[in-house]
Design an enzyme around this catalytic site. Structure first.
Site, PDB file in Angstrom:
ATOM      1  N   GLU A 271      55.652  94.122  32.096  1.00 25.52           N
ATOM      2  CA  GLU A 271      54.816  92.981  32.482  1.00 25.52           C
ATOM      3  C   GLU A 271      54.489  93.132  33.956  1.00 25.52           C
ATOM      4  O   GLU A 271      55.359  93.501  34.759  1.00 25.52           O
ATOM      5  CB  GLU A 271      55.546  91.652  32.240  1.00 25.52           C
ATOM      6  CG  GLU A 271      54.793  90.423  32.766  1.00 25.52           C
ATOM      7  CD  GLU A 271      55.594  89.141  32.595  1.00 25.52           C
ATOM      8  OE1 GLU A 271      56.315  89.017  31.577  1.00 25.52           O
ATOM      9  OE2 GLU A 271      55.526  88.271  33.495  1.00 25.52           O
ATOM     10  N   GLU A 276      52.073  84.750  41.194  1.00 21.03           N
ATOM     11  CA  GLU A 276      52.611  83.515  40.636  1.00 21.03           C
ATOM     12  C   GLU A 276      53.155  82.678  41.773  1.00 21.03           C
ATOM     13  O   GLU A 276      53.586  83.201  42.805  1.00 21.03           O
ATOM     14  CB  GLU A 276      53.678  83.786  39.571  1.00 21.03           C
ATOM     15  CG  GLU A 276      54.852  84.613  40.019  1.00 21.03           C
ATOM     16  CD  GLU A 276      55.815  84.881  38.875  1.00 21.03           C
ATOM     17  OE1 GLU A 276      55.690  84.241  37.823  1.00 21.03           O
ATOM     18  OE2 GLU A 276      56.696  85.749  39.035  1.00 21.03           O
TER      19      GLU A 276
END
Length: 463
Positions: A271, A276
């Protein structure tokens, strides 16, 4: 009366404007506990002679020691040779410092690889959300992170206008016919029956509220858009221009997942988190919306996720990432992956690959770990590449999650209203609505606004 001299001066005139005591006895010359005749001893152990009829002295006037008139200034006719050396050292060191600074900047820029890239996908959302380019993920299961949001294709949660794409969380009871009482008990939400669930996992498609078990209907709704099956890259570049949301416990993200789980279930196939952040105010919440992070997730098994070995952050010194638009980028090749903010030199994460670092199994020291008493198998050795699993096609995801039970928001910090390990975490979050909802911005500001998206392949464009 006979005059008593004081340093060769006569007594002052009786009408002098200011007086000091004429005679001061030294207390250290007088035996302890003994006073001289005719004296009065003060609390500071100082005595004044009152019997001799003497007058106090006038205070001496201040007289400046500054030179007056013309005088020699030898330093103006003959310079100190040390002054020349002072100038030499100053300008010499300044020149060396500027040269070193320029060299560091140049080598830093030159060290950033600049391979050819070909733009393969671009969207500024001026034509709305084109479903030939984007998929809506519609689920209620929390996507493995335990987030509390129900992701939808509702225009209240995802829409486009002249400012770009908006992904905006909403309160379920305020935008649907589901009441607060039904959210807590006796309501079944079945996305499979509605024919809209995008998961084959029943737990991600169906939820039944039950006040006994503490299970609730997702108290908030949001959106999650992906390019899966439509646009992806294997080695290349991503640039997303976005403004982040404001609001406690919001979790905006720009990230990538593999098109196929070639090496196994998450995180064995990897991933890539380009950006974020948290919506909490960075002035009161350390690591709030004044910070963004980049991370790689990878491990043979989910309990061994080695993200902490491959992550980095980027702080904004003034204001935060909800104040204005910023470019969040990622560049990816066989030898590295790095993420950046606004400039390729302003990297939030840099992860090199190669023989020097070993393959990802060795890099994670997984051979020294165990799962249920067994050493985990290496799922990546079959390729012989040092960067596996980051050697397959990955697609882009844009979303704003709300809350989580995976540790992203630390338990007990800054009045977090739920406990990750509790089976009633979502209910605890819902019960604190009066605390977190007022922190959410109005309209678009409670969501992430994406002005543009660009995907580049690491190749020269043909034709």
């Amino acid at each position: 009366m006979e005059k008593q001299g004081d340093h060769g001066r006569d007594d002052p005139e009786p009408n002098a404007p200011y007086y000091l005591p004429r005679t001061i006895d030294n207390p250290f010359l007088t035996p302890r506990n003994q006073s001289r005749p005719g004296t009065i001893r003060s609390s500071a152990a100082v005595s004044y002679n009152l019997s001799e009829g003497t007058r106090p002295l006038r205070q001496r006037k201040f007289k400046s020691a500054r030179l007056i008139g013309s005088y020699d200034k030898p330093w103006t006719t003959k310079r100190d040779p040390r002054m020349l050396w002072d100038k030499f050292f100053f300008w010499g060191l300044a020149t060396i410092g500027l040269g070193l600074g320029a060299y560091i900047i140049y080598t830093g820029w030159a060290s950033v690889d600049n391979p050819p890239y070909c733009l393969i996908f671009e969207d500024d959302f001026s034509s709305g959300i084109d479903e030939s380019n984007w998929n809506y993920e519609i689920q209620v299961g929390g996507y493995g992170s335990g987030s509390f949001d129900w992701t939808t294709n509702d225009e209240k949660n995802a829409y486009a206008d002249e400012n770009g794409l908006h992904i905006v969380p909403t309160v379920t009871s305020e935008v649907t016919s589901i009441t607060q009482g039904q959210i807590l008990n006796g309501y079944t939400l079945n996305l499979t029956a509605q024919g809209i669930c995008t998961s084959t996992d029943t737990s991600a498609c169906v939820v039944v509220s039950n006040s006994t078990t503490g299970t609730v209907i997702n108290p908030v709704r949001s959106a999650r858009l992906t390019t899966q099956g439509k646009h992806n890259i294997t080695y290349g570049k991503v640039e997303v221009v976005a403004k982040l949301p404001r609001g406690d416990w919001l979790w905006p993200a720009i990230w990538m997942m593999p098109e196929s789980s070639v090496y196994g279930a998450w995180p064995a196939s990897g991933e890539i988190d380009i950006m974020e952040s948290k919506g909490n105010d960075g002035l009161t919440y350390a690591g709030g919306r004044n910070l963004v992070g980049g991370t790689l997730h990878w491990a043979p098994d989910s309990v061994l996720d080695a993200y902490y070995r491959t992550s980095g952050v980027r702080y904004l010194k003034r204001g935060d990432y909800s104040d204005d638009f910023h470019t969040f980028g990622m560049e990816w090749g066989e030898d590295y992956i790095y993420t950046w903010v606004d400039s390729r030199l302003a990297q939030s994460m840099y992860i090199p690959f190669g023989k020097k670092y070993g393959d990802m199994y060795d890099r994670g020291f997984f051979s020294k770990m165990s799962i249920n008493g067994s050493i985990p198998l290496d799922p990546w050795s079959v390729t012989g590449r040092f960067n596996t699993p980051f050697d397959e096609p990955f697609y882009l995801i844009l979303n704003v999650a709300v809350g989580a039970t995976n540790g992203y928001f630390q338990d007990g910090y800054r009045n977090k209203p739920w406990v990750d390990g509790s089976p009633t975490a979502a209910e605890q979050f819902l019960n604190a609505q009066s605390a977190w909802e007022p922190t959410w911005g109005e309209g678009d500001t409670r969501g992430m606004t994406i002005k543009s998206v660009k995907l580049f392949s690491r190749t020269t464009c043909s034709g």
